[in-house]
Design a protein around this motif. Sequence first.
Motif, PDB file in Angstrom:
ATOM      1  N   GLY A  77      44.314  70.433  34.485  1.00  0.00           N
ATOM      2  CA  GLY A  77      45.546  69.750  34.508  1.00  0.00           C
ATOM      3  C   GLY A  77      46.866  70.255  33.843  1.00  0.00           C
ATOM      4  O   GLY A  77      47.913  70.871  34.013  1.00  0.00           O
ATOM      5  N   LYS A  78      46.405  70.501  32.390  1.00  0.00           N
ATOM      6  CA  LYS A  78      47.282  70.976  31.503  1.00  0.00           C
ATOM      7  C   LYS A  78      47.574  72.360  31.872  1.00  0.00           C
ATOM      8  O   LYS A  78      48.787  73.012  31.731  1.00  0.00           O
ATOM      9  CB  LYS A  78      46.590  71.068  29.994  1.00  0.00           C
ATOM     10  N   LEU A  79      46.655  73.270  32.170  1.00  0.00           N
ATOM     11  CA  LEU A  79      46.804  74.653  32.491  1.00  0.00           C
ATOM     12  C   LEU A  79      47.723  74.766  33.742  1.00  0.00           C
ATOM     13  O   LEU A  79      48.593  75.577  33.628  1.00  0.00           O
ATOM     14  CB  LEU A  79      45.618  75.404  32.710  1.00  0.00           C
ATOM     15  N   VAL A  80      47.460  73.972  34.784  1.00  0.00           N
ATOM     16  CA  VAL A  80      47.984  74.142  35.955  1.00  0.00           C
ATOM     17  C   VAL A  80      49.399  73.704  35.869  1.00  0.00           C
ATOM     18  O   VAL A  80      50.152  74.384  36.314  1.00  0.00           O
ATOM     19  CB  VAL A  80      46.999  73.737  37.113  1.00  0.00           C
ATOM     20  N   ASP A 137      50.537  65.510  32.847  1.00  0.00           N
ATOM     21  CA  ASP A 137      51.546  64.681  32.184  1.00  0.00           C
ATOM     22  C   ASP A 137      51.905  64.976  30.707  1.00  0.00           C
ATOM     23  O   ASP A 137      52.745  65.091  30.272  1.00  0.00           O
ATOM     24  CB  ASP A 137      51.030  63.294  32.449  1.00  0.00           C
ATOM     25  N   TYR A 138      50.657  65.465  29.790  1.00  0.00           N
ATOM     26  CA  TYR A 138      50.533  65.608  28.532  1.00  0.00           C
ATOM     27  C   TYR A 138      51.590  66.725  28.189  1.00  0.00           C
ATOM     28  O   TYR A 138      52.612  66.536  27.298  1.00  0.00           O
ATOM     29  CB  TYR A 138      49.144  66.060  27.987  1.00  0.00           C
ATOM     30  N   PRO A 139      51.454  68.242  28.581  1.00  0.00           N
ATOM     31  CA  PRO A 139      52.563  68.953  28.066  1.00  0.00           C
ATOM     32  C   PRO A 139      53.735  68.836  28.671  1.00  0.00           C
ATOM     33  O   PRO A 139      54.675  69.060  27.944  1.00  0.00           O
ATOM     34  CB  PRO A 139      51.905  70.338  28.966  1.00  0.00           C
ATOM     35  N   LEU A 140      54.058  68.226  29.852  1.00  0.00           N
ATOM     36  CA  LEU A 140      55.408  67.929  30.340  1.00  0.00           C
ATOM     37  C   LEU A 140      56.185  66.906  29.704  1.00  0.00           C
ATOM     38  O   LEU A 140      57.490  66.800  29.230  1.00  0.00           O
ATOM     39  CB  LEU A 140      55.298  67.631  32.013  1.00  0.00           C
ATOM     40  N   SER A 141      55.278  65.810  29.065  1.00  0.00           N
ATOM     41  CA  SER A 141      56.009  64.750  28.466  1.00  0.00           C
ATOM     42  C   SER A 141      56.581  65.328  27.128  1.00  0.00           C
ATOM     43  O   SER A 141      57.495  65.113  26.585  1.00  0.00           O
ATOM     44  CB  SER A 141      55.071  63.621  28.133  1.00  0.00           C
ATOM     45  N   ALA A 142      55.754  65.932  26.449  1.00  0.00           N
ATOM     46  CA  ALA A 142      55.966  66.552  25.246  1.00  0.00           C
ATOM     47  C   ALA A 142      57.010  67.455  25.430  1.00  0.00           C
ATOM     48  O   ALA A 142      57.993  67.711  24.446  1.00  0.00           O
ATOM     49  CB  ALA A 142      54.857  67.263  24.435  1.00  0.00           C
ATOM     50  N   THR A 143      57.308  68.392  26.343  1.00  0.00           N
ATOM     51  CA  THR A 143      58.248  69.487  26.471  1.00  0.00           C
ATOM     52  C   THR A 143      59.567  68.725  27.097  1.00  0.00           C
ATOM     53  O   THR A 143      60.550  69.044  26.416  1.00  0.00           O
ATOM     54  CB  THR A 143      57.809  70.405  27.654  1.00  0.00           C
ATOM     55  N   THR A 400      49.468  67.995  16.491  1.00  0.00           N
ATOM     56  CA  THR A 400      48.919  68.622  17.625  1.00  0.00           C
ATOM     57  C   THR A 400      49.942  68.703  18.655  1.00  0.00           C
ATOM     58  O   THR A 400      49.807  69.622  19.529  1.00  0.00           O
ATOM     59  CB  THR A 400      47.345  68.693  17.595  1.00  0.00           C
ATOM     60  N   PHE A 401      50.236  67.524  19.063  1.00  0.00           N
ATOM     61  CA  PHE A 401      51.133  67.221  20.418  1.00  0.00           C
ATOM     62  C   PHE A 401      52.502  67.795  20.123  1.00  0.00           C
ATOM     63  O   PHE A 401      52.932  68.162  21.050  1.00  0.00           O
ATOM     64  CB  PHE A 401      51.299  65.688  20.592  1.00  0.00           C
ATOM     65  N   ILE A 402      53.022  67.490  18.766  1.00  0.00           N
ATOM     66  CA  ILE A 402      54.317  67.862  18.710  1.00  0.00           C
ATOM     67  C   ILE A 402      54.595  69.439  18.441  1.00  0.00           C
ATOM     68  O   ILE A 402      55.541  70.124  18.988  1.00  0.00           O
ATOM     69  CB  ILE A 402      54.812  67.262  17.408  1.00  0.00           C
ATOM     70  N   VAL A 403      53.722  70.168  17.623  1.00  0.00           N
ATOM     71  CA  VAL A 403      53.952  71.713  17.186  1.00  0.00           C
ATOM     72  C   VAL A 403      54.139  72.288  18.359  1.00  0.00           C
ATOM     73  O   VAL A 403      54.913  73.367  18.408  1.00  0.00           O
ATOM     74  CB  VAL A 403      52.982  71.971  16.085  1.00  0.00           C
TER      75      VAL A 403
END
Length: 440
Positions: A77-80, A137-143, A400-403
């Motif tokens: 999911g993170k990659l796609v 959801d993970y990368p999009l929330s951080a971005t 590691t979520f922020i950087v």
Amino acid sequence: MALKVLSALDTAKTQYYHFKAIIVAGMGLFTDAYDLFCIPPIMRLIGRIYYSEKDYEVPVRVSSPMVALALLGTVIGKLVFGRLGDLFGRRRVYGLALMLMVVSSVGCGFSICTTQQCVLVSLGFFRFLLGVGIGGDYPLSATIMSEFANKRTRGAFIAAVFSMQGLGILMSSGVTMVVCSIFNAVQHPKDTITPKEADMVWRLILMIGAIPAAMTFYWRMMMPETASKTSSKQPRTWKKVLDVSLSQIAEGVEFPPNPPPQYPLLSREFFRRHGRDLFSCAASWFLVDIVFYGTNLVQSVINDKFLPQRKDVNAYEDAFAVAKFQALVAVASTIPGYWATVFIIDRIGRVKIQMMGFLFMGLALFASIAAYLHDKSKKGFLILYGLTFFFSNFGPNTTTFIVPAELFSRQIPVHVSWHYGGIWEGWGDYRVRWVFIDFA
């Protein structure tokens, strides 16, 4: 227009809209944590129902794949969804990920039929799909939070979004305890070890996870797209967000006629420019997640000595005890670790917190082994075990979520010049140089 909006976002004062963005983006992490970490007590209930001939214990060959399938889904999911977010915009893809989470949560509860093998295959399938949605959801929330925040408080705001994971863990335990308590209070006869309604309880707990995801979908669709995707198309929207006049975000930079050279994601040029950053972020996250998820998702197995013997309690009390222990760990160590990062990260920086967290996590893990072997009461082990989670979250689990969100956000090529390290730069990659300015 793009550069002016991003500049205005970076220098904007902290206002109501920032906190609204924290809640909306954070609710995604809240839902992710609920769906991922509700599985330990649920596996206890499944063991009671479908493995009564094996002392109510789900075999490791079954429980491990059930946990791993969701995590495998998050990787995909993170990659796609991360790539789709760059191509089609954060809001649209974020909504798709949330809808997948809603459908998968309901699907987990309605796992087909009631035979052992059929239920587990169906549950594993929907847990995998749930993981794909969570991974999106993970990368999009951080971005999203990175692109809305100002540079002075960006670290604290992204950490606040991530801290919702701790509240999601607590909520999953709380819901499990409430549902089990209600069913335990009304069950008849009272001395039944595995009531027939227990098959309904674990399904209900999983389906409740669809509620915050559905609420998040509505709120997320009400937000504007992030500046890196629509700033040149929606100046009036950003006028409301930033509380500034249109003249203040009018484009003041002229672009040269020839654009900078483009290069694909998996190319030699990409790895030359960003390979070290990408490897460092990925390796750090990989290492910390071995500990964080490895100890969280099998918490009931690690801490079996602190839970009541299964032969002495019924199915509801068994699951309640696992959820209670999980909630105590979250309140005493996990959640404080998140919020320690929120309050301190913009003062001492990301790198120091990450290095300190890794160091103290390692020390706590080694010390907990000695305490477990030599302390009969196991109180010392519990304290050190809790410190592992505290320094995980007041450390690499959060950083590691922020950087990555700061290193690889705002993908807009702009014609600007500034001085850094004694070198003047012209056309270049705005993503990386933006971080240089922030951290200088």
